[in-house]
Design a protein around this motif. Sequence first.
Motif, PDB file in Angstrom:
ATOM      1  N   SER A 274       0.757  -1.460   0.087  1.00 47.42           N
ATOM      2  CA  SER A 274      -0.259   0.007  -0.244  1.00 47.42           C
ATOM      3  C   SER A 274       0.960   1.426  -0.080  1.00 47.42           C
ATOM      4  O   SER A 274       1.989   1.481  -0.238  1.00 47.42           O
ATOM      5  N   ILE A 275       0.720   2.178  -0.901  1.00 46.09           N
ATOM      6  CA  ILE A 275       1.066   3.667  -0.562  1.00 46.09           C
ATOM      7  C   ILE A 275      -0.188   4.764   0.068  1.00 46.09           C
ATOM      8  O   ILE A 275      -1.166   4.441  -0.864  1.00 46.09           O
ATOM      9  N   VAL A 276       0.405   5.576   0.141  1.00 47.32           N
ATOM     10  CA  VAL A 276      -1.098   6.490   0.031  1.00 47.32           C
ATOM     11  C   VAL A 276       0.616   7.870   0.555  1.00 47.32           C
ATOM     12  O   VAL A 276       1.200   7.545   1.271  1.00 47.32           O
ATOM     13  N   ALA A 277      -0.885   8.849   0.797  1.00 49.30           N
ATOM     14  CA  ALA A 277       0.092  10.256   0.646  1.00 49.30           C
ATOM     15  C   ALA A 277      -1.079  11.394   0.628  1.00 49.30           C
ATOM     16  O   ALA A 277      -1.657  11.702  -0.562  1.00 49.30           O
ATOM     17  N   ARG A 278      -1.801  11.272   1.402  1.00 49.69           N
ATOM     18  CA  ARG A 278      -2.693  12.894   1.598  1.00 49.69           C
ATOM     19  C   ARG A 278      -2.811  13.073   3.112  1.00 49.69           C
ATOM     20  O   ARG A 278      -2.530  13.047   4.082  1.00 49.69           O
ATOM     21  N   ARG A 279      -3.773  14.342   2.816  1.00 55.00           N
ATOM     22  CA  ARG A 279      -3.786  15.072   4.395  1.00 55.00           C
ATOM     23  C   ARG A 279      -4.827  14.951   5.202  1.00 55.00           C
ATOM     24  O   ARG A 279      -5.344  15.698   6.170  1.00 55.00           O
ATOM     25  N   THR A 280      -6.365  14.060   4.356  1.00 57.20           N
ATOM     26  CA  THR A 280      -7.688  14.798   4.457  1.00 57.20           C
ATOM     27  C   THR A 280      -8.501  13.055   4.823  1.00 57.20           C
ATOM     28  O   THR A 280      -6.816  13.051   4.282  1.00 57.20           O
ATOM     29  N   THR A 281      -8.801  12.956   5.489  1.00 56.53           N
ATOM     30  CA  THR A 281     -10.460  11.904   4.927  1.00 56.53           C
ATOM     31  C   THR A 281     -10.659  12.476   3.625  1.00 56.53           C
ATOM     32  O   THR A 281     -11.962  11.328   3.699  1.00 56.53           O
ATOM     33  N   ASP A 282     -10.331  13.132   2.636  1.00 58.39           N
ATOM     34  CA  ASP A 282     -11.843  13.227   1.851  1.00 58.39           C
ATOM     35  C   ASP A 282     -11.203  12.107   0.926  1.00 58.39           C
ATOM     36  O   ASP A 282     -10.280  11.356   0.759  1.00 58.39           O
ATOM     37  N   THR A 283     -12.471  11.592   0.658  1.00 58.55           N
ATOM     38  CA  THR A 283     -12.917  10.565  -0.979  1.00 58.55           C
ATOM     39  C   THR A 283     -12.364  10.974  -2.195  1.00 58.55           C
ATOM     40  O   THR A 283     -12.603  10.563  -3.115  1.00 58.55           O
ATOM     41  N   SER A 284     -12.055  11.915  -2.246  1.00 55.05           N
ATOM     42  CA  SER A 284     -11.498  12.246  -3.502  1.00 55.05           C
ATOM     43  C   SER A 284     -10.509  13.255  -3.466  1.00 55.05           C
ATOM     44  O   SER A 284      -9.966  13.984  -2.665  1.00 55.05           O
ATOM     45  N   HIS A 285      -9.942  14.448  -4.033  1.00 49.71           N
ATOM     46  CA  HIS A 285      -8.618  14.886  -4.409  1.00 49.71           C
ATOM     47  C   HIS A 285      -8.585  16.582  -4.647  1.00 49.71           C
ATOM     48  O   HIS A 285      -8.674  17.150  -5.355  1.00 49.71           O
ATOM     49  N   GLY A 286      -9.026  17.032  -3.127  1.00 44.18           N
ATOM     50  CA  GLY A 286      -9.507  18.797  -2.900  1.00 44.18           C
ATOM     51  C   GLY A 286      -7.552  19.399  -3.172  1.00 44.18           C
ATOM     52  O   GLY A 286      -6.762  18.823  -3.448  1.00 44.18           O
ATOM     53  N   GLY A 287      -7.870  20.744  -2.826  1.00 43.11           N
ATOM     54  CA  GLY A 287      -6.641  21.434  -3.069  1.00 43.11           C
ATOM     55  C   GLY A 287      -6.356  21.168  -1.747  1.00 43.11           C
ATOM     56  O   GLY A 287      -5.214  21.025  -2.363  1.00 43.11           O
ATOM     57  N   TYR A 288      -6.432  20.710  -0.747  1.00 38.01           N
ATOM     58  CA  TYR A 288      -5.858  20.612   0.475  1.00 38.01           C
ATOM     59  C   TYR A 288      -5.144  19.854   0.570  1.00 38.01           C
ATOM     60  O   TYR A 288      -3.113  19.566   0.944  1.00 38.01           O
ATOM     61  N   ASP A 289      -5.108  18.086  -0.342  1.00 38.67           N
ATOM     62  CA  ASP A 289      -4.668  17.026   0.013  1.00 38.67           C
ATOM     63  C   ASP A 289      -3.654  17.518  -1.624  1.00 38.67           C
ATOM     64  O   ASP A 289      -2.660  17.187  -1.585  1.00 38.67           O
ATOM     65  N   LEU A 290      -4.071  18.390  -2.238  1.00 44.32           N
ATOM     66  CA  LEU A 290      -3.683  18.360  -3.379  1.00 44.32           C
ATOM     67  C   LEU A 290      -1.775  19.245  -3.502  1.00 44.32           C
ATOM     68  O   LEU A 290      -0.858  19.398  -4.164  1.00 44.32           O
ATOM     69  N   SER A 291      -1.989  19.872  -2.611  1.00 44.86           N
ATOM     70  CA  SER A 291      -1.153  20.690  -1.689  1.00 44.86           C
ATOM     71  C   SER A 291       0.397  19.866  -1.684  1.00 44.86           C
ATOM     72  O   SER A 291       1.421  19.946  -1.112  1.00 44.86           O
ATOM     73  N   ALA A 292      -0.616  18.061  -1.343  1.00 46.38           N
ATOM     74  CA  ALA A 292       0.967  16.702  -1.487  1.00 46.38           C
ATOM     75  C   ALA A 292       1.278  16.924  -2.508  1.00 46.38           C
ATOM     76  O   ALA A 292       1.605  16.080  -2.601  1.00 46.38           O
ATOM     77  N   PHE A 293       1.321  17.611  -3.469  1.00 47.65           N
ATOM     78  CA  PHE A 293       1.357  17.496  -5.301  1.00 47.65           C
ATOM     79  C   PHE A 293       3.186  17.079  -5.624  1.00 47.65           C
ATOM     80  O   PHE A 293       4.033  16.459  -4.490  1.00 47.65           O
ATOM     81  N   ASN A 294       3.441  16.275  -6.463  1.00 45.01           N
ATOM     82  CA  ASN A 294       4.492  15.243  -6.804  1.00 45.01           C
ATOM     83  C   ASN A 294       4.785  14.043  -5.742  1.00 45.01           C
ATOM     84  O   ASN A 294       6.404  13.701  -5.365  1.00 45.01           O
ATOM     85  N   THR A 295       3.397  13.401  -5.162  1.00 46.79           N
ATOM     86  CA  THR A 295       4.354  12.590  -4.266  1.00 46.79           C
ATOM     87  C   THR A 295       3.208  11.290  -5.488  1.00 46.79           C
ATOM     88  O   THR A 295       2.579  10.310  -5.043  1.00 46.79           O
ATOM     89  N   ASP A 296       4.633  10.824  -5.989  1.00 43.28           N
ATOM     90  CA  ASP A 296       4.293  10.141  -6.774  1.00 43.28           C
ATOM     91  C   ASP A 296       3.921   8.640  -6.066  1.00 43.28           C
ATOM     92  O   ASP A 296       5.102   8.634  -5.375  1.00 43.28           O
ATOM     93  N   GLY A 297       3.474   7.757  -6.889  1.00 51.32           N
ATOM     94  CA  GLY A 297       3.596   6.190  -6.232  1.00 51.32           C
ATOM     95  C   GLY A 297       4.813   5.618  -6.105  1.00 51.32           C
ATOM     96  O   GLY A 297       5.145   5.210  -5.249  1.00 51.32           O
ATOM     97  N   ILE A 298       4.552   4.856  -7.783  1.00 50.54           N
ATOM     98  CA  ILE A 298       6.070   4.185  -8.074  1.00 50.54           C
ATOM     99  C   ILE A 298       6.245   4.821  -9.145  1.00 50.54           C
ATOM    100  O   ILE A 298       5.823   4.652 -10.666  1.00 50.54           O
ATOM    101  N   ASP A 299       7.668   5.250  -9.245  1.00 51.08           N
ATOM    102  CA  ASP A 299       8.024   5.626 -10.420  1.00 51.08           C
ATOM    103  C   ASP A 299       9.290   4.046 -11.012  1.00 51.08           C
ATOM    104  O   ASP A 299      10.376   4.269  -9.811  1.00 51.08           O
ATOM    105  N   VAL A 300       9.347   4.159 -11.814  1.00 46.17           N
ATOM    106  CA  VAL A 300       9.939   2.654 -12.516  1.00 46.17           C
ATOM    107  C   VAL A 300      11.039   2.925 -14.014  1.00 46.17           C
ATOM    108  O   VAL A 300       9.577   3.167 -14.929  1.00 46.17           O
ATOM    109  N   SER A 301      12.207   2.927 -14.114  1.00 46.63           N
ATOM    110  CA  SER A 301      11.934   2.504 -15.622  1.00 46.63           C
ATOM    111  C   SER A 301      13.395   0.991 -15.150  1.00 46.63           C
ATOM    112  O   SER A 301      13.856   0.359 -14.352  1.00 46.63           O
ATOM    113  N   GLY A 302      13.392   0.574 -16.386  1.00 54.28           N
ATOM    114  CA  GLY A 302      14.522  -0.861 -16.937  1.00 54.28           C
ATOM    115  C   GLY A 302      13.784  -1.893 -17.171  1.00 54.28           C
ATOM    116  O   GLY A 302      12.845  -1.759 -18.231  1.00 54.28           O
TER     117      GLY A 302
END
Length: 635
Positions: free
Chosen positions: A282-310
């Motif tokens: 599990s990967i989680v990065a959020r600032r509220t318990t909202d079940t959507s992506h509002g302005g407060y949650d999106l302020s944690a921008f660039n919190t990619d989950g899995i970035d992979v190359s190879g």
Amino acid sequence: MTAYTNSNMSDDRLDQKPIARDLAQSQSVIIQRQKSSYPTVFHRYTCTALLLSILFLLLTFPAATFADSISTSITTSNSGGDYGYIDFETDVGGIPYNYSVAALQHNSKALGNFLQQDANDTTLLLPDKTFHFHPGIYGQYIHNFKFLINGTMRFHRPAVTLTNHYDRPEPGILLDDSRDILISSPEPYEYDDNGDDNDNDNVNEIIDSDYGRHKRGIVDGHGADYWGIPGIGYLQLVEFRPDLLVMNRTSNALIEYIIFRDSGLYTLHLHDMDNLKIRYTSIVARRTTDTSHGGYDLSAFNTDGIDVSGNNVHVHDVDIWNQDDCIAVKDAPSGISQNMLFERVNASGLGLTVGSIGGTAVKNITFRDSLLYRTSKGIYMKFRIDEWRETPGLVEDVMYENITMVEPEWWGVWIGPAQQSISGNICHPSPCSMCWPNIPFTECNGMKGSQYKNITLKDVYIHRPLGSPGVILADESAPIDGMTFDNVIVTNDVPAKWQHIDLIATFPGLMEPIQDEYMHPLYVWCYSIGIGVLALVILTILGYGIFRFVKWNPGKDLSDEKNSTFYQKKTWIAILGIAVLAVIVQNMAKTREKTEKTSNYFICEGVVNGKATGDTWPIPSCFTDETGGSNDNKL
């Protein structure tokens, strides 16, 4: 149970140097434990004891083999007790529950020294306690290493953020040039259901679809330290924040049964991997318990989950809830990323992504059997401007199959340029503006030279999107060559099975509590009041300025030709300004109406050999309709 210690609490281990044994010493510890854990029975010199010993070995041998499809060279320790384990607390000197600066430095140094000197051919156990660290734990040239996390690793922002040899903020953990690496949790690692694969040997694999039931270790980036006050924190640091786990040039790696929480920046940043598997994570990065992506949650921008190359990557049975790309296939320093399969992924963020890709190639990528729930973007493919390479990018042979989106909040499908900001001006096109198309005069440009080939979307269902199904855009110099939408269906309703989704069962990572001191309800109330006051002040200043500009001053003698001409000019300027404002508002209204229209893709340009088949609806305007009319009046 041990409680959190006061930051001033002393610990004898703080004055000791972290234990740093050489490989021979660590192997000696393992041998001693083996002897103490399994007393021999051969001293009895009886036939019965001999037969029992042989039977015991035959029964336990299968469970002691790690015959994973991505690596046959990693061997497991026998389950049970401390056999084969090196304990981070008792053997390496780790200090639990203490987050004083001295303890942070001590734990970080202890783990770093172990990785550098003692990790080869060993199993390190982090016991069921919370250990606090600074970012910057580094290991290189490690082989056949297993890291079993039973407790919590929590990282804290240091007073001074240091950069590493890649000129980036030091990530939580960085592994370079390693092979045969396992990161897991002890409970599912030791669990063996009579040879079936709910553990990690991958023999006769049975999918662990209920992986959230296990006790899983936690790696916590404490991202709120870097996200700060919503909006302001991003302006302060932009992307100068640490990733959580980084691997470079590593082969035969397995990551499973871990919860990665609240990374400062990217969560798993995995470069030039060869034979990688990630599952039951599990990967989680959020600032509220909202079940959507509002302005407060999106302020944690660039919190990619899995970035992979190879090469040769398999990710399955994971859940990701974050504020940027959920999974992103990236540029490989070697020049090509290929042969990757992502399946049974539950995600909410900026979607299942290929990109952004610069001047390299990506080939043979498949996403399938996955759910995107209230995600900002869904299927997302993007080229970027590559400042380091002069060659154009190439993405070919990509398949999205059996993908379900429920109420995507932005674009269900985006295939084209990267919509991003890489400068202080958030609306600057790089190559597509983040403000496009809602802000007038912003641009979104297809990438010159870089090309998509043979892209297929099959059995993709977009239920009740909040706007247009998406964007398909390429530059005429390198059009998309060969794109098929087979059964890509947009509906204005949500099927019953998705109307009352069990979020915890679907996203086990959401069971993790919010630990963001900047999002205390009192602070959120203050933010809301502050935003309202700021908006009111701006409107007041603008209104007062306009009033002062256009008002007639009765103290002026308008019979004076100079004064009369001046006020006539002011009147015409005001009229012109109002007219321009009206045109802008009208244009914004039309654009908004178009972006909210689910019956058409917002834009479809730069495609050759594009076709819609099956029950696809709506049909992108630049595609050939091969549905046979079966899609009429789909909504």
